[in-house]
Design a protein around this motif. Structure first.
Motif, mmCIF file in Angstrom:
data_model
loop_
_atom_site.group_PDB
_atom_site.id
_atom_site.type_symbol
_atom_site.label_atom_id
_atom_site.label_comp_id
_atom_site.label_asym_id
_atom_site.label_seq_id
_atom_site.Cartn_x
_atom_site.Cartn_y
_atom_site.Cartn_z
ATOM 1 N N TRP A 1 0.851 -1.195 0.000
ATOM 2 C CA TRP A 1 0.000 0.000 0.000
ATOM 3 C C TRP A 1 0.882 1.240 0.000
ATOM 4 O O TRP A 1 0.645 2.223 -0.749
ATOM 5 N N ALA A 2 1.992 1.173 0.776
ATOM 6 C CA ALA A 2 2.900 2.340 0.814
ATOM 7 C C ALA A 2 3.432 2.581 -0.597
ATOM 8 O O ALA A 2 3.397 3.712 -1.129
ATOM 9 N N PHE A 3 3.835 1.495 -1.251
ATOM 10 C CA PHE A 3 4.404 1.636 -2.602
ATOM 11 C C PHE A 3 3.351 2.264 -3.530
ATOM 12 O O PHE A 3 3.619 3.250 -4.234
ATOM 13 N N ASP A 4 2.119 1.702 -3.488
ATOM 14 C CA ASP A 4 1.067 2.239 -4.377
ATOM 15 C C ASP A 4 0.832 3.714 -4.074
ATOM 16 O O ASP A 4 0.772 4.557 -4.981
ATOM 17 N N GLY A 5 0.762 4.019 -2.783
ATOM 18 C CA GLY A 5 0.518 5.424 -2.409
ATOM 19 C C GLY A 5 1.597 6.317 -2.965
ATOM 20 O O GLY A 5 1.326 7.339 -3.613
ATOM 21 N N LEU A 6 2.826 5.880 -2.798
ATOM 22 C CA LEU A 6 3.966 6.691 -3.272
ATOM 23 C C LEU A 6 3.869 6.882 -4.793
ATOM 24 O O LEU A 6 3.979 8.004 -5.330
ATOM 25 N N LEU A 7 3.590 5.765 -5.452
ATOM 26 C CA LEU A 7 3.484 5.815 -6.931
ATOM 27 C C LEU A 7 2.377 6.804 -7.327
ATOM 28 O O LEU A 7 2.572 7.680 -8.197
ATOM 29 N N ALA A 8 1.246 6.696 -6.644
ATOM 30 C CA ALA A 8 0.112 7.573 -6.984
ATOM 31 C C ALA A 8 0.518 9.026 -6.780
ATOM 32 O O ALA A 8 0.307 9.890 -7.654
ATOM 33 N N LEU A 9 1.163 9.287 -5.622
ATOM 34 C CA LEU A 9 1.612 10.667 -5.359
ATOM 35 C C LEU A 9 2.533 11.142 -6.470
ATOM 36 O O LEU A 9 2.360 12.234 -7.048
ATOM 37 N N GLY A 10 3.467 10.266 -6.823
ATOM 38 C CA GLY A 10 4.412 10.658 -7.882
ATOM 39 C C GLY A 10 3.674 11.006 -9.161
ATOM 40 O O GLY A 10 3.876 12.075 -9.765
ATOM 41 N N LEU B 1 6.851 6.359 -14.857
ATOM 42 C CA LEU B 1 6.117 5.978 -13.621
ATOM 43 C C LEU B 1 4.835 5.249 -13.988
ATOM 44 O O LEU B 1 4.437 4.264 -13.356
ATOM 45 N N MET B 2 4.202 5.717 -15.075
ATOM 46 C CA MET B 2 2.957 5.047 -15.490
ATOM 47 C C MET B 2 3.262 3.602 -15.881
ATOM 48 O O MET B 2 2.496 2.678 -15.549
ATOM 49 N N ALA B 3 4.425 3.394 -16.525
ATOM 50 C CA ALA B 3 4.808 2.014 -16.893
ATOM 51 C C ALA B 3 4.943 1.177 -15.619
ATOM 52 O O ALA B 3 4.437 0.043 -15.540
ATOM 53 N N VAL B 4 5.549 1.764 -14.581
ATOM 54 C CA VAL B 4 5.692 1.018 -13.313
ATOM 55 C C VAL B 4 4.298 0.694 -12.759
ATOM 56 O O VAL B 4 3.991 -0.423 -12.346
ATOM 57 N N ALA B 5 3.407 1.687 -12.845
ATOM 58 C CA ALA B 5 2.053 1.450 -12.295
ATOM 59 C C ALA B 5 1.405 0.263 -13.003
ATOM 60 O O ALA B 5 0.793 -0.605 -12.386
ATOM 61 N N TRP B 6 1.591 0.242 -14.353
ATOM 62 C CA TRP B 6 0.938 -0.873 -15.074
ATOM 63 C C TRP B 6 1.605 -2.197 -14.744
ATOM 64 O O TRP B 6 0.923 -3.230 -14.673
ATOM 65 N N ALA B 7 2.930 -2.146 -14.546
ATOM 66 C CA ALA B 7 3.591 -3.404 -14.117
ATOM 67 C C ALA B 7 2.975 -3.829 -12.787
ATOM 68 O O ALA B 7 2.635 -4.996 -12.568
ATOM 69 N N ARG B 8 2.726 -2.858 -11.933
ATOM 70 C CA ARG B 8 2.149 -3.156 -10.602
ATOM 71 C C ARG B 8 0.764 -3.763 -10.757
ATOM 72 O O ARG B 8 0.324 -4.612 -9.985
ATOM 73 N N ALA C 1 -0.181 -5.784 -12.879
ATOM 74 C CA ALA C 1 -0.074 -7.075 -13.577
ATOM 75 C C ALA C 1 -0.382 -6.927 -15.058
ATOM 76 O O ALA C 1 -1.170 -7.694 -15.626
ATOM 77 N N ALA C 2 0.181 -5.871 -15.717
ATOM 78 C CA ALA C 2 -0.014 -5.725 -17.179
ATOM 79 C C ALA C 2 1.374 -5.535 -17.793
ATOM 80 O O ALA C 2 1.712 -4.425 -18.224
ATOM 81 N N PRO C 3 2.190 -6.603 -17.822
ATOM 82 C CA PRO C 3 3.579 -6.436 -18.310
ATOM 83 C C PRO C 3 3.650 -5.961 -19.761
ATOM 84 O O PRO C 3 4.442 -5.090 -20.101
ATOM 85 N N ASP C 4 2.762 -6.506 -20.628
ATOM 86 C CA ASP C 4 2.836 -6.074 -22.041
ATOM 87 C C ASP C 4 2.708 -4.549 -22.124
ATOM 88 O O ASP C 4 3.453 -3.869 -22.840
ATOM 89 N N LEU C 5 1.720 -4.045 -21.342
ATOM 90 C CA LEU C 5 1.446 -2.595 -21.447
ATOM 91 C C LEU C 5 2.617 -1.801 -20.875
ATOM 92 O O LEU C 5 2.972 -0.745 -21.417
ATOM 93 N N ALA C 6 3.227 -2.337 -19.786
ATOM 94 C CA ALA C 6 4.353 -1.592 -19.203
ATOM 95 C C ALA C 6 5.441 -1.442 -20.262
ATOM 96 O O ALA C 6 5.976 -0.339 -20.492
ATOM 97 N N LEU C 7 5.731 -2.544 -20.970
ATOM 98 C CA LEU C 7 6.742 -2.479 -22.047
ATOM 99 C C LEU C 7 6.354 -1.414 -23.064
ATOM 100 O O LEU C 7 7.126 -0.503 -23.401
ATOM 101 N N ALA C 8 5.101 -1.514 -23.534
ATOM 102 C CA ALA C 8 4.680 -0.602 -24.608
ATOM 103 C C ALA C 8 4.712 0.840 -24.115
ATOM 104 O O ALA C 8 5.184 1.748 -24.804
ATOM 105 N N GLU C 9 4.219 1.062 -22.879
ATOM 106 C CA GLU C 9 4.171 2.441 -22.381
ATOM 107 C C GLU C 9 5.581 3.012 -22.279
ATOM 108 O O GLU C 9 5.849 4.130 -22.736
ATOM 109 N N ALA C 10 6.499 2.176 -21.733
ATOM 110 C CA ALA C 10 7.869 2.681 -21.582
ATOM 111 C C ALA C 10 8.460 3.008 -22.957
ATOM 112 O O ALA C 10 9.022 4.089 -23.178
ATOM 113 N N ALA C 11 8.255 2.101 -23.917
ATOM 114 C CA ALA C 11 8.902 2.292 -25.231
ATOM 115 C C ALA C 11 8.202 3.385 -26.022
ATOM 116 O O ALA C 11 8.841 4.321 -26.522
#
Lengths: 528, 509, 357, 104, 150
Positions: free
Chosen positions: C33-42, C69-76, C78-88
């Protein structure tokens, strides 16, 4: 034609493509449609011709007008045999476009076809060297198609379609000259006619919502009678809307403003459109609505016809008074039209059989007389450049033939006994007497006096006063021809004047407009 | 189709209905592949390719329309997967009518564009692929029954429309295209947000299924609001209309004809389809009044603006904004039993007639620009001897837009009016009547210029340029088609009846 | 051990299976939850900075970080394909496009370049809309946030979703990765539409970008031999590595997160790098090869799809048994058909040519 | 938490060490006022931090492939870091001292 | 509140920021940034919705987002090219908001002057170039002749 005897009853062809009957039979049935298509086709051909192709355009113009006249004559023959030719096809679910050639329709169609031929002759000569003639004659033929459509309409929906199409076709003719005054006149014309069209549309849609798709039935539709019994208020509102919409083109008082202003159009346009086609369409609409949709007695019951009669009477008097004050010939004739057309409305609104005969026959009489006057006014303007009445001194000796025609027309309008005008006024008076509307007789007498008041001084100027010195005299030898104007400008007024004379003097003969009108009233409307 | 046609061509009818199901995807793929082929070959080397592609697309459309006319709504499951998972292409009467309109106007635009763009010196190289892909997308929108697939098509519509609007690349065109892009992007994202919420609530993207599963709760309301707002932004309905006039009037004439008559129309079609198939549960009286109100205001605003424009194309563009108002009047009327069927038929009929008339008007305006170089209304004076046929087309097109009787426009006005009066909706009846009169004002203002005589001392620096024959006659053919629709509406309404929305047919029994 | 803890928490505190180490579970959940909160704040902080930041250059750079950061959120989530695509694509390519557009839009409008003073000069025209528009926008935004927030909290997941159906019928789709299955088999027309969108964007850019100058800074540096020392070796190492990664992503797409889009994005990134360092120069009109690649993806996909109508009954249906091979073939061609338009959109030109020494 | 075997202890230590290095790098970034000092802090601290975290994760990785991938990631990160540091330094050197206009 | 709902809330907040930015900022680049943020927030909402089911992760929203990302990048690329060309043509980096500057951009568009002129009795025949009041930049005057309209 022999085969026609056996067919007595009215036959309605349902489907868009006639499936039953031989081709000759279906073609014969579809005559009303063919008349429409012929006049529309002539318009398209004329639009296609370039401006400089004068000869070809004249040929097509005259060819189209004569063919139309012939077709109408054939239909008249059929109606005399008792066959009402009808064609109809579904346009929308529950709405059909219906053309039927019943006696009243052909009465108006014959009038417009005959006068159209004459006016085309007149227009060709009148617009000898002006520009944009392809466009003018194209829209001119479109008008004839629209008028034929109005005449032959079998139900209110079809009537409305061609009623509005007439507006579309006449606007370009009103603004034909293109200068700012013509455009202003066009705008006024549109303001009135489109407003009227909107009112009529509301009425027609209201009627269709209440009653559904009903054909014109002589003496009124039963469905309308039933509907009126059940909801009288709605029926009255719809009738009022219908009459208001039609009243614009019939130039009843509050809505007549466009007629005098539209006089800025060239002479053939004002002669034909504002004396025959547009104004008569309005009057014809009044007849159809009061007689064939509601029926005279139902209209009386709803209390609408007395109001209509009052408005017509007011228009008659008002039109004549304003005509008195006009100094320009065409504006005086315009106001005289405003008052004369209301005679037809008055005849219908009275409700009596004789009154109705007077109203219907005046449809033709007024048309013949008014068109003669407009032709003569056009000749004066074209040849002598005379626009105002006080310039008319001694014109009679300078342009004798035109002036004779003018005199016949004017006297007819006043209603002197042997001429056509007297016949219709006589019947109107008789009908009023039978119905007990004595004040109408007073109105008729008043209007006759007023007509005399604004026509006799004109005649006096033409014949009795000496023409001012140095005024151009047309009596000079025109390259050896003794006629005072181009023959095509001279013959039409003479023919219409003679027709008016014939309609009055030989009224009793079987083929006169009066007898035709009487046959319509007897055949169509069984009145008490 | 009337019975006589069917029994004589029995064999062909069987063949047609069988191949209609295949025509469904072909209607999307044929123009798309032609576009790619044209880009690959280069239109200078094969100028005959785009018209051929257009002809093939029209053929596919005709086969599909016959299939729908004879065999009722056609459906095709792409990839063989059943709806909630796979995407279904579904063509009912409404779609067939719009595909017919797109085929006719598309063919006219394709024939008109070649000579026009060559004459104006604009490069055809990029116009052909963009236009043909736009045509494919239009057909895609009409037949797709999947919410997300519609998002992709909407995006494609914007991306093909904006460059056509910016083709002239002068300052006005670029600012118009930019404004169009930004608003359209906002619109499609709002639409996507709505689709996301719908998927969240119902778990399916298929139109009919979402409509069935949806209940009238907060999520559905918010999704409907977002989707409607998004589509209003893309179709430039009244409150979000600012980009339409500059974009449509600065685009080259064939492109503005396509933009106004088809592209914006397809988005309004989508609004109606979503409201009648997906959100009928939300279509209560107040919601109908809200959208109807927007339509009414659009009619008045568009007409008033059209009266003030000094140039011809802005007048026609503003009239588009006004005419879309009529289509929105369908929603308040469709909930009332007496008005549902006529209003539905009236709106569909209006969509077709408006498409034909608007395309004819823009192409006629294009003729004027081609001949004179500008389209200011004063230039129309005394132009008739040179451009008599185009002016006739313009007059007929405006007659149809006004709803004057001999034209098809009148029948659609009649249907809407009879629906409104039958259901005693005096307000909407008044709106239809006033809308017709206002349209008459700006139409006859333009026609007055056509008939006006040139001012005295008129100096014509150079005679108007001769028009190629095909450019002169295309608008007239379109205008005459709109007129033909005035003669009889039965064939079109019979085609429309196939697969009418349940909200309309429920009152029929 | 830490991994076990992490997996339990990921699988959802909602199940709350009472294992022996109940307290460990709560701690792990708390950490997540701390991680999610931090990510959301970021995310929220960065988004606000990007939108309302004073300096345009700072906003663009922060947008790229926001993308990561959005790519990390999507990895969080459980959407690895999207994290890759978003980052690239989302962060990388969009960032590159924005930076190159920024370089061209600096200047007369008072917006500062990297060297201009931090705060815009007083005379610059107001960069925000009048007050009433701002208030309207704030109200609209507030309404939207409230609406979506209320729906997000209240929304009950439907029992039957298209996704569950996709997972059940995954076996027949010919690939194990569910996202690739949906993209290339169940909803393949969306993918065709999407690649056509890319192609149309390229065409649209060509219509508008005729007269824009396409020379980049790298071209001048490359030509004048004053290129920074390390760029040569970097390119020498990175280029083959990128092609290798593209191949790997393409191959892995069948059974692991990956696929045509991610591979195409990496290839496009390579092309952007070569363009930036002047190894690739712009050309006005695309060559036949480039045109073939641009249209190849869609044409092949459509051809196979239409052939499917004959062989397998419905359009875009793969003949039984052939789906994996066909999907792989389509994916390879699609990778090229995605990479080339993205590269051309970045370089703003019709085609690319080797830089001739 | 009964038995904490050695590997876990070492990886926790490495991860914490890495985090510490990142912290120092960031503090250096914020505190120093000229470009070169900031570059210096960043490249040194962050790269070492990344190395420690990578090592820590390698200990946790199940398969050898995962270890190889993490090593590859670390190698690429190093390459990118060095080149970009080089370019930024060159650019700000030519620009003139790389001193930030406004105090942080 | 589950993890998916939390991220959906974050997505809602991001949408708000995106819409606020898109409407208030007038600089074209900032508007494109705001559109991208709006896009990514919608995608975040989709991914959050995909994560709501305890036993499986829904692949369909993932496919939608993947398609959405590629569409977003192509739309952004075209918008940026348009902005560059618009900047090259007008030297501005924001769209003219009020009607007046619209007039400076393209007098033909809202030809205020010719309306007033027409009211005072017929402008000069269109054949001859009309005299126009000085727009803000003289140089633009000559370049924009009648033939400019397309």
């Amino acid at each position: 034609m022999a085969g026609m005897e056996g067919v007595g009853m009215e036959r309605v062809m349902g489907e868009w493509m006639a499936t039953a009957g031989s081709v000759q039979q279906s073609l014969y049935q579809a005559l009303p449609l063919i008349t429409l298509i012929v006049s529309a086709l002539t318009a398209v051909i004329i639009f296609g011709l370039r401006d400089h192709r004068r000869r070809q355009r004249t040929f097509w113009n005259l060819f189209g007008a004569t063919i139309k006249l012939a077709l109408v004559a054939v239909m008249v023959y059929a109606v005399v045999q008792g066959v009402v030719l009808t064609v109809s096809w579904p346009v929308l679910p529950g709405v059909t476009l219906r053309l039927s050639a019943d006696p009243l329709a052909l009465f108006f169609a014959l009038l417009s076809a005959a006068l159209w031929l004459l006016t085309t002759l007149y227009a060709i000569a009148y617009l000898e060297n002006s520009g944009q003639r392809a466009r003018f004659f194209g829209f001119f033929s479109l008008c004839v198609a629209a008028t034929a459509g109005i005449a032959l309409a079998g139900n209110l929906f079809t009537f409305f379609i061609f009623y509005e199409a007439l507006t579309l076709a006449t606007y370009p003719l009103v603004v034909h000259r293109g200068h700012p005054a013509a455009l202003a006149a066009g705008r006024t014309y549109l303001r009135y006619t489109l407003g009227g069209g909107a009112l009529l549309l509301c009425g027609v849609v209201g009627l269709y919502a209440g009653v559904g798709d009903q054909a014109f039935a002589p003496g009124g539709m039963e469905a309308v009678a039933a509907w009126a019994a059940e909801s009288p208020r709605a029926a009255t509102v719809v009738l009022a809307l219908l009459l208001a919409g039609v009243a614009v083109k019939a130039a009843l008082v509050p809505l007549h403003g466009w007629l005098p202003i539209a006089m800025v159009a060239p002479a053939p346009v004002s002669a034909l459109l504002h004396a025959v086609a547009v104004v008569k369409a309005g009057a014809y609409g009044v007849i159809r609505i009061v007689q064939d949709v509601y029926g005279a007695d139902l209209a009386l019951e709803l209390g609408v016809t007395p109001v209509l009669a009052a408005v017509a009477a007011v228009t008659i008097l008002y039109g004549s008074l304003r005509a008195l004050a006009q100094r320009d010939i065409k504006r005086r004739l315009a106001f005289s039209t405003v008052s004369q057309v209301s005679f037809i409305t008055l005849g219908v609104a009275m409700g009596g059989a004789v009154g109705l005969v007077g109203g219907i026959v005046h449809l033709v009489h007024q048309g013949l007389m008014k068109i003669t006057l407009f032709f003569c006014a056009g000749n004066y303007a074209e040849k002598l450049g005379i626009h105002r009445i006080d310039q008319l001194n001694g014109v009679g000796w300078r342009m004798p033939w035109t002036s004779v025609a003018f005199t016949i027309g004017a006297l007819g309008m006043i209603g002197l006994p042997p001429l056509a005008g007297f016949i219709s006024k006589w019947h109107l008076g008789l009908g009023a007497y039978q119905q007990g509307w004595y004040w109408i007789i007073g109105v008729l007498v008043c209007s006759t006096l007023l007509n005399a008041a604004y026509f006799l001084p004109v005649l006096r100027r033409i014949w009795l006063l000496p023409s001012p010195p140095g005024a151009p005299s047309e009596r000079l030898r025109l390259r050896g021809r003794r006629l005072e104007a181009h023959p095509w400008l001279l013959w039409p007024p003479l023919i219409t004047a003679l027709a008016a004379l014939f309609a009055g003097v030989l009224a009793a003969s079987p083929i006169s407009p009066l007898s035709w009108a009487e046959r319509i009233v007897e055949q169509e409307y069984v009145l008490p | 189709m009337s019975s006589e046609f069917a029994d004589s061509g029995l064999m062909t009818a069987e063949l047609l209905t069988a191949s209609a199901e295949l025509a469904l995807p072909l209607v999307f793929f044929v123009p798309l592949l032609t576009a790619l082929l044209v880009f690959w070959v280069g239109s200078t080397r094969a100028p005959w390719l785009p018209p051929l592609g257009a002809a093939l697309t029209v053929a596919a459309a005709v086969v599909l329309i016959f299939g729908v006319a004879n065999g009722g709504p056609q459906s095709h499951h792409l990839g063989g997967w059943q709806p909630p998972l796979g995407i279904e292409l579904y063509a009912d009467g409404f779609a067939a009518v719009m595909i017919a309109l797109t085929a006719v106007v598309g063919l006219a635009v394709t024939l008109y564009a070649g000579p026009y763009l060559r004459g104006k010196g604009l490069s055809l190289e990029h116009f052909w692929p963009l236009w043909l892909i736009q045509w494919a997308t239009l057909n895609g929108i009409f037949i797709s029954a999947d919410l997300f697939n519609l998002y992709v098509m909407l995006e494609l519509l914007t991306l093909t429309g904006a460059p056509l609007a910016a083709m002239a690349a002068d300052r006005a065109a670029l600012s118009a295209a930019l404004r169009y892009m930004l608003l359209a992007l906002l619109g499609s994202l709002a639409y996507l947000l709505g689709v996301a919420l719908l998927y969240g609530a119902t778990g399916s993207l298929h139109l009919q299924e979402v409509g069935a599963l949806l209940e009238a709760d907060a999520t559905a309301a918010i999704a409907a609001a977002l989707i409607t707002a998004g589509l209003f932004a893309k179709a430039a309905i009244f409150p979000l209309h600012i980009w339409l006039m500059p974009a449509h009037s600065n685009a080259p004439a064939p492109a503005s004809a396509a933009l106004s008559a088809l592209v914006a129309k397809a988005v309004v079609y989508l609004v109606l389809r979503l409201w009648l198939w997906v959100f009928p549960v939300l279509l209560t009286a107040p919601m109908g009044w809200l959208i109807g109100g927007i339509g009414a205001v659009a009619i008045v605003y568009g007409a008033v603006q059209a009266m003030r424009q000094p140039r011809l194309k802005p007048v026609i563009a503003y009239s588009t904004i006004a005419q879309f108002g009529y289509l929105l009047l369908l929603l308040p009327l469709v909930v009332l039993p007496a008005a549902a069927l006529p209003a539905w038929q009236g709106a569909a009929y209006h969509a077709v007639v408006h498409g034909l008339a608007k395309a004819a008007a823009f192409l006629a305006a294009g003729n004027m620009i081609y001949a004179l170089g500008h389209d200011r209304l004063e230039g129309l004076r005394g132009l008739t001897p040179y451009l008599s046929v185009s002016m006739l087309a313009l007059a007929l097109a405006f007659a149809s837009l006004m709803g004057m009787p001999p034209t098809g426009g009148f029948l659609s006005k009649w249907l809407l009016l009879s629906g409104a009066i039958a259901a005693e909706q005096w307000l909407w009846a008044a709106v239809v009547i006033v809308g017709g009169l206002l349209a008459a004002v700006y139409a006859f203002r333009v026609l007055a210029y056509v008939h006006a005589a040139p001012p005295s001392g008129w100096v014509e620096l150079r005679a108007p340029r001769r028009l190629p024959r095909i450019m002169e006659w295309t608008p007239v053919v379109l205008a005459l088609l709109a007129l033909l629709l005035g003669v009889s509406g039965m064939p079109l309404l019979q085609l429309l009846a196939h697969g009418a929305p349940e909200i309309v047919t429920q009152w029929a029994e | 051990m830490i991994r076990a803890l992490a997996d339990d928490a990921v699988s959802g505190a909602a199940t709350g299976a009472a294992t022996g180490a109940a307290t460990d579970l709560e701690i792990a959940a708390l950490l997540w939850w701390a991680f999610d909160g931090l990510l959301a704040l970021g995310l929220l902080g960065l988004a606000y900075q990007v939108v309302a930041g004073r300096q345009l250059f700072r906003s663009v750079v922060l947008f790229i970080i926001y993308g990561l950061l959005m790519a990390v959120a999507w990895a969080r989530l459980a959407a690895p394909d999207l994290a890759l695509a978003e980052a690239a694509i989302g962060a990388g390519l969009t960032g590159a496009l924005l930076l190159s557009a920024y370089r061209n839009l600096i200047g007369t409008d008072g917006e500062e370049g990297p060297h201009a003073p931090i705060t815009p000069p007083a005379g610059a025209p107001p960069m925000t809309v009048p007050r009433w528009a701002a208030l309207f926008a704030a109200a609209l935004a507030g309404l939207l946030v409230a609406g979506i927030g209320w729906v997000a909290v209240g929304l009950q997941p439907p029992e039957q979703t298209a996704g569950r159906l996709a997972l059940e019928q995954l076996a027949e789709s010919g690939v194990e990765n569910p996202v690739t299955a949906v993209l290339l088999n169940f909803r393949s027309i969306d993918t065709i539409g999407e690649v056509v969108v890319l192609f149309v964007a390229f065409l649209a850019a060509r219509v508008v970008a005729q007269e824009l100058d396409h020379a980049g800074p790298g071209d001048w540096l490359r030509a004048s031999q004053r290129e920074p020392l390390l760029v040569g070796p970097l390119i020498a190492f990175i280029a083959p590595m990128a092609v290798l990664v593209t191949g790997y992503l393409l191959w892995a797409g069948g059974h692991q997160p990956g696929g045509a889009f991610q591979a195409g994005a990496v290839l496009a990134a390579l092309a952007v790098l070569l363009r930036l360092t002047g190894r690739l120069r712009p050309r006005l009109e695309p060559t036949l090869l480039e045109r073939s690649v641009l249209v190849g993806g869609v044409v092949l996909f459509s051809a196979i799809g239409l052939a499917g109508a004959g062989l397998a009954g419905a359009v875009l249906e793969y003949p039984p048994g052939w789906d994996y091979r066909l999907i792989l073939l389509i994916e390879t061609v699609l990778t090229l058909s995605i990479a080339l338009p993205l590269a051309l959109l970045f370089s703003g030109s019709g085609g690319l040519r080797q830089e001739v020494r | 938490m009964e038995t904490i075997d050695l590997i876990d202890l070492v990886s926790i230590g490495l991860l914490l060490l890495g985090a510490l290095f990142f912290l120092t790098g960031t503090v250096g970034l914020l505190r120093f006022n000229n470009c070169f000092a900031r570059l210096h802090a960043l490249t040194k601290a962050d790269n070492v931090g990344l190395g420690c975290i990578a090592l820590g994760l390698m200990l946790q990785a199940e398969s050898g492939w995962a270890v190889a991938k993490i090593a590859l990631i670390w190698a690429l990160a190093q390459l990118a870091a060095t080149v970009s540091a080089h370019l930024i330094a060159r650019f700000s050197l030519r620009l003139g001292g790389g001193v930030r206009r406004m105090p942080p | 509140m589950s993890q998916a709902a939390f991220y959906a809330l974050v997505a809602g907040a991001l949408t708000g920021i995106g819409i606020y930015g898109l409407i208030t900022q007038r600089h074209l680049l900032r508007r494109v940034l705001a559109v991208n943020i709006l896009g990514s927030s919608v995608f975040l909402l989709l991914v959050a919705l995909a994560r709501r089911h305890p036993d499986y992760v829904d692949p369909v929203p993932h496919a939608m987002v993947l398609t959405g990302i590629v569409i977003a990048v192509s739309a952004t690329a075209f918008a940026l090219v348009l902005a560059r060309r618009y900047h090259a043509a007008t030297g501005l980096t924001h769209l003219p908001e009020d009607e007046e500057s619209e007039e400076a951009l393209a007098p033909g568009l809202l030809n205020r002057r010719s309306l007033a002129d027409r009211r005072s009795g017929g402008g000069p025949p269109p054949g001859q170039p009309e005299r126009r009041q000085g727009a803000r930049r003289r140089s633009d005057e000559d370049r924009r002749s009648d033939e400019g309209a397309q």
